[in-house]
Design a protein around this motif. Structure first.
Motif, mmCIF file in Angstrom:
data_model
loop_
_atom_site.group_PDB
_atom_site.id
_atom_site.type_symbol
_atom_site.label_atom_id
_atom_site.label_comp_id
_atom_site.label_asym_id
_atom_site.label_seq_id
_atom_site.Cartn_x
_atom_site.Cartn_y
_atom_site.Cartn_z
ATOM 1 N N GLY A 71 0.781 -1.219 0.000
ATOM 2 C CA GLY A 71 0.000 0.000 0.000
ATOM 3 C C GLY A 71 0.818 1.276 0.000
ATOM 4 O O GLY A 71 0.252 2.371 0.070
ATOM 5 N N THR A 72 2.129 1.151 -0.091
ATOM 6 C CA THR A 72 2.987 2.338 -0.123
ATOM 7 C C THR A 72 2.575 3.263 -1.273
ATOM 8 O O THR A 72 2.291 2.813 -2.377
ATOM 9 C CB THR A 72 4.458 1.932 -0.285
ATOM 10 O OG1 THR A 72 4.889 1.251 0.904
ATOM 11 C CG2 THR A 72 5.351 3.146 -0.505
ATOM 12 N N GLN A 73 2.547 4.552 -0.988
ATOM 13 C CA GLN A 73 2.178 5.546 -1.995
ATOM 14 C C GLN A 73 3.403 6.329 -2.454
ATOM 15 O O GLN A 73 4.260 6.684 -1.645
ATOM 16 C CB GLN A 73 1.140 6.517 -1.432
ATOM 17 C CG GLN A 73 -0.167 5.876 -1.021
ATOM 18 C CD GLN A 73 -1.121 6.870 -0.387
ATOM 19 O OE1 GLN A 73 -0.983 8.079 -0.556
ATOM 20 N NE2 GLN A 73 -2.087 6.365 0.356
ATOM 21 N N GLY A 74 3.483 6.576 -3.743
ATOM 22 C CA GLY A 74 4.589 7.345 -4.284
ATOM 23 C C GLY A 74 4.676 7.164 -5.782
ATOM 24 O O GLY A 74 3.769 6.599 -6.412
ATOM 25 N N TYR A 75 5.774 7.613 -6.348
ATOM 26 C CA TYR A 75 5.931 7.625 -7.799
ATOM 27 C C TYR A 75 7.361 7.245 -8.165
ATOM 28 O O TYR A 75 8.299 7.434 -7.381
ATOM 29 C CB TYR A 75 5.624 9.015 -8.361
ATOM 30 C CG TYR A 75 4.260 9.535 -7.981
ATOM 31 C CD1 TYR A 75 3.152 9.330 -8.801
ATOM 32 C CD2 TYR A 75 4.070 10.224 -6.777
ATOM 33 C CE1 TYR A 75 1.896 9.801 -8.446
ATOM 34 C CE2 TYR A 75 2.816 10.696 -6.410
ATOM 35 C CZ TYR A 75 1.739 10.478 -7.239
ATOM 36 O OH TYR A 75 0.500 10.939 -6.879
ATOM 37 N N VAL A 76 7.511 6.733 -9.395
ATOM 38 C CA VAL A 76 8.835 6.429 -9.935
ATOM 39 C C VAL A 76 8.938 7.093 -11.302
ATOM 40 O O VAL A 76 8.099 6.869 -12.181
ATOM 41 C CB VAL A 76 9.060 4.911 -10.072
ATOM 42 C CG1 VAL A 76 10.463 4.646 -10.625
ATOM 43 C CG2 VAL A 76 8.886 4.218 -8.732
ATOM 44 N N LEU A 77 9.970 7.897 -11.457
ATOM 45 C CA LEU A 77 10.223 8.605 -12.706
ATOM 46 C C LEU A 77 11.512 8.066 -13.309
ATOM 47 O O LEU A 77 12.555 8.047 -12.646
ATOM 48 C CB LEU A 77 10.348 10.099 -12.420
ATOM 49 C CG LEU A 77 10.518 11.055 -13.597
ATOM 50 C CD1 LEU A 77 9.323 10.981 -14.537
ATOM 51 C CD2 LEU A 77 10.703 12.478 -13.067
ATOM 52 N N SER A 78 11.448 7.585 -14.552
ATOM 53 C CA SER A 78 12.619 7.042 -15.244
ATOM 54 C C SER A 78 12.973 7.966 -16.404
ATOM 55 O O SER A 78 12.119 8.306 -17.224
ATOM 56 C CB SER A 78 12.329 5.634 -15.779
ATOM 57 O OG SER A 78 11.967 4.766 -14.723
ATOM 58 N N LEU A 79 14.241 8.367 -16.458
ATOM 59 C CA LEU A 79 14.697 9.337 -17.447
ATOM 60 C C LEU A 79 15.825 8.738 -18.269
ATOM 61 O O LEU A 79 16.873 8.370 -17.728
ATOM 62 C CB LEU A 79 15.193 10.611 -16.754
ATOM 63 C CG LEU A 79 14.251 11.227 -15.712
ATOM 64 C CD1 LEU A 79 14.938 12.366 -14.979
ATOM 65 C CD2 LEU A 79 12.972 11.698 -16.369
ATOM 66 N N ALA A 80 15.624 8.630 -19.573
ATOM 67 C CA ALA A 80 16.656 8.081 -20.448
ATOM 68 C C ALA A 80 17.799 9.086 -20.605
ATOM 69 O O ALA A 80 17.589 10.304 -20.602
ATOM 70 C CB ALA A 80 16.062 7.741 -21.812
ATOM 71 N N LEU A 81 19.024 8.574 -20.727
ATOM 72 C CA LEU A 81 20.196 9.441 -20.782
ATOM 73 C C LEU A 81 20.147 10.471 -21.911
ATOM 74 O O LEU A 81 20.603 11.602 -21.720
ATOM 75 C CB LEU A 81 21.464 8.589 -20.889
ATOM 76 C CG LEU A 81 21.803 7.754 -19.641
ATOM 77 C CD1 LEU A 81 23.135 7.045 -19.826
ATOM 78 C CD2 LEU A 81 21.845 8.623 -18.394
ATOM 79 N N PRO A 82 19.631 10.147 -23.109
ATOM 80 C CA PRO A 82 19.555 11.190 -24.137
ATOM 81 C C PRO A 82 18.748 12.399 -23.705
ATOM 82 O O PRO A 82 19.088 13.537 -24.027
ATOM 83 C CB PRO A 82 18.886 10.461 -25.314
ATOM 84 C CG PRO A 82 19.252 9.033 -25.127
ATOM 85 C CD PRO A 82 19.241 8.826 -23.647
ATOM 86 N N LEU A 83 17.675 12.176 -22.944
ATOM 87 C CA LEU A 83 16.869 13.289 -22.448
ATOM 88 C C LEU A 83 17.649 14.102 -21.420
ATOM 89 O O LEU A 83 17.625 15.335 -21.432
ATOM 90 C CB LEU A 83 15.570 12.765 -21.835
ATOM 91 C CG LEU A 83 14.643 13.815 -21.216
ATOM 92 C CD1 LEU A 83 14.156 14.788 -22.280
ATOM 93 C CD2 LEU A 83 13.466 13.146 -20.529
#
Length: 295
Positions: A92-104
């Motif tokens: 039930g943990t709340q939160g977010y994961v953001l993945s950013l590719a190296l070219p960006l």
């Protein structure tokens, strides 16, 4: 070194597919992926992306490069590329994961005017009085990511810029002294930035090695350690990423794409693409169109 040879290297955890979106970022809730794995993301690493995890509510055991911490308050964990990491969340943990590719990220660093130090080392940053601001930023970013609104990419980049500036301000003047393993990872990130600047020029590996102060032999050694392949293969993977994205998200012909990627002719490009993808560029594009049509 042995550790890197046995740790899985994922694009996104549990997936082997190519990058799924045209804008080279991916956003999801912690629940969306972690609940599929009983709230346990086992140790792995990402060769070509940085992750930013925001824990809003709940408990998480975070493991980065063999060190474990347990966090129960709102915080952001930065996981640079090539860092071995894993998470165990309370249900039930709340939160977010953001993945950013190296070219960006390379594009953002060019706008920022210097390398973003906050993304080069693992950090766990307490959110404290900024909790409401950060939660709103992540939830709005996820909502925008899931929609197809006008100027979507511009809005995503604006919110991402705000997040990266906030993060960078939190660690100014507090970066720890680098150890030997981190120096090797830093060299690989330099190699990635060099590739991003020149991958369409088809430069010899000796030019890349010279630019980061290594011999070709040492560069290959580090690539085998961190990527489990040669330096040339790392370079070819970047070309293939751009080729696949262009075939999937643009209307460029194979000849136009061949010119764009710096190949001498379309036939040579098609042979190169088939060697890595197993199918011709034309068949790959047709397969992508068919997969979109399947509900």
């Amino acid at each position: 070194m042995a550790q890197h040879s046995i740790v899985p290297v994922f694009k996104l955890y549990g997936e082997q597919m190519g990058w799924p979106t045209p804008e080279l970022l991916h956003c999801e809730s912690i629940h969306q992926r972690s609940s599929l794995y009983e709230w346990h993301i086992r140790v792995h690493q990402h060769a070509e992306l940085v992750q930013i995890l925001y824990l809003h509510k709940g408990q998480a055991e975070i493991e980065v490069e063999g060190e474990k911490i347990v966090v129960t308050e709102a915080c952001i964990q930065v996981v640079p590329s090539l860092c071995v990491h894993g998470f165990r969340f309370s249900p039930g943990t709340q939160g977010y994961v953001l993945s950013l590719a190296l070219p960006l990220l390379t594009r953002f660093e060019a706008e920022f005017g210097r390398q973003m130090a906050v993304l080069s080392r693992p950090h766990c940053i307490a959110v404290k009085q900024s909790r409401l601001h950060i939660r709103t930023l992540f939830s709005t970013l996820l909502d925008e990511y899931q929609q197809d609104n006008d100027a979507r990419e511009l809005m995503l980049h604006a919110m991402l810029s705000a997040l990266l500036v906030w993060l960078n301000r939190q660690v100014q003047g507090s970066l720890p002294v680098e150890d030997k393993a981190e120096r090797r990872r830093a060299v690989m990130r330099q190699f990635a930035r060099q590739i991003e600047s020149h991958y369409r020029e088809h430069l010899p590996l000796s030019d890349y090695a010279q630019a980061i102060g290594l011999s070709v032999t040492h560069l290959n050694y580090l690539c085998h350690e961190f990527y489990d392949c040669s330096a040339l293969n790392v370079l070819h993977q970047r070309l293939m990423l751009e080729a696949k994205r262009s075939l999937q998200y643009t209307s460029m012909t194979v000849t136009q794409l061949s010119d764009y990627l710096g190949f001498s002719d379309a036939t040579y490009f098609s042979r190169f693409f088939r060697r890595y993808a197993g199918v011709s560029p034309k068949i790959f594009r047709e397969n992508m169109k068919r997969s979109k049509d399947i509900p």
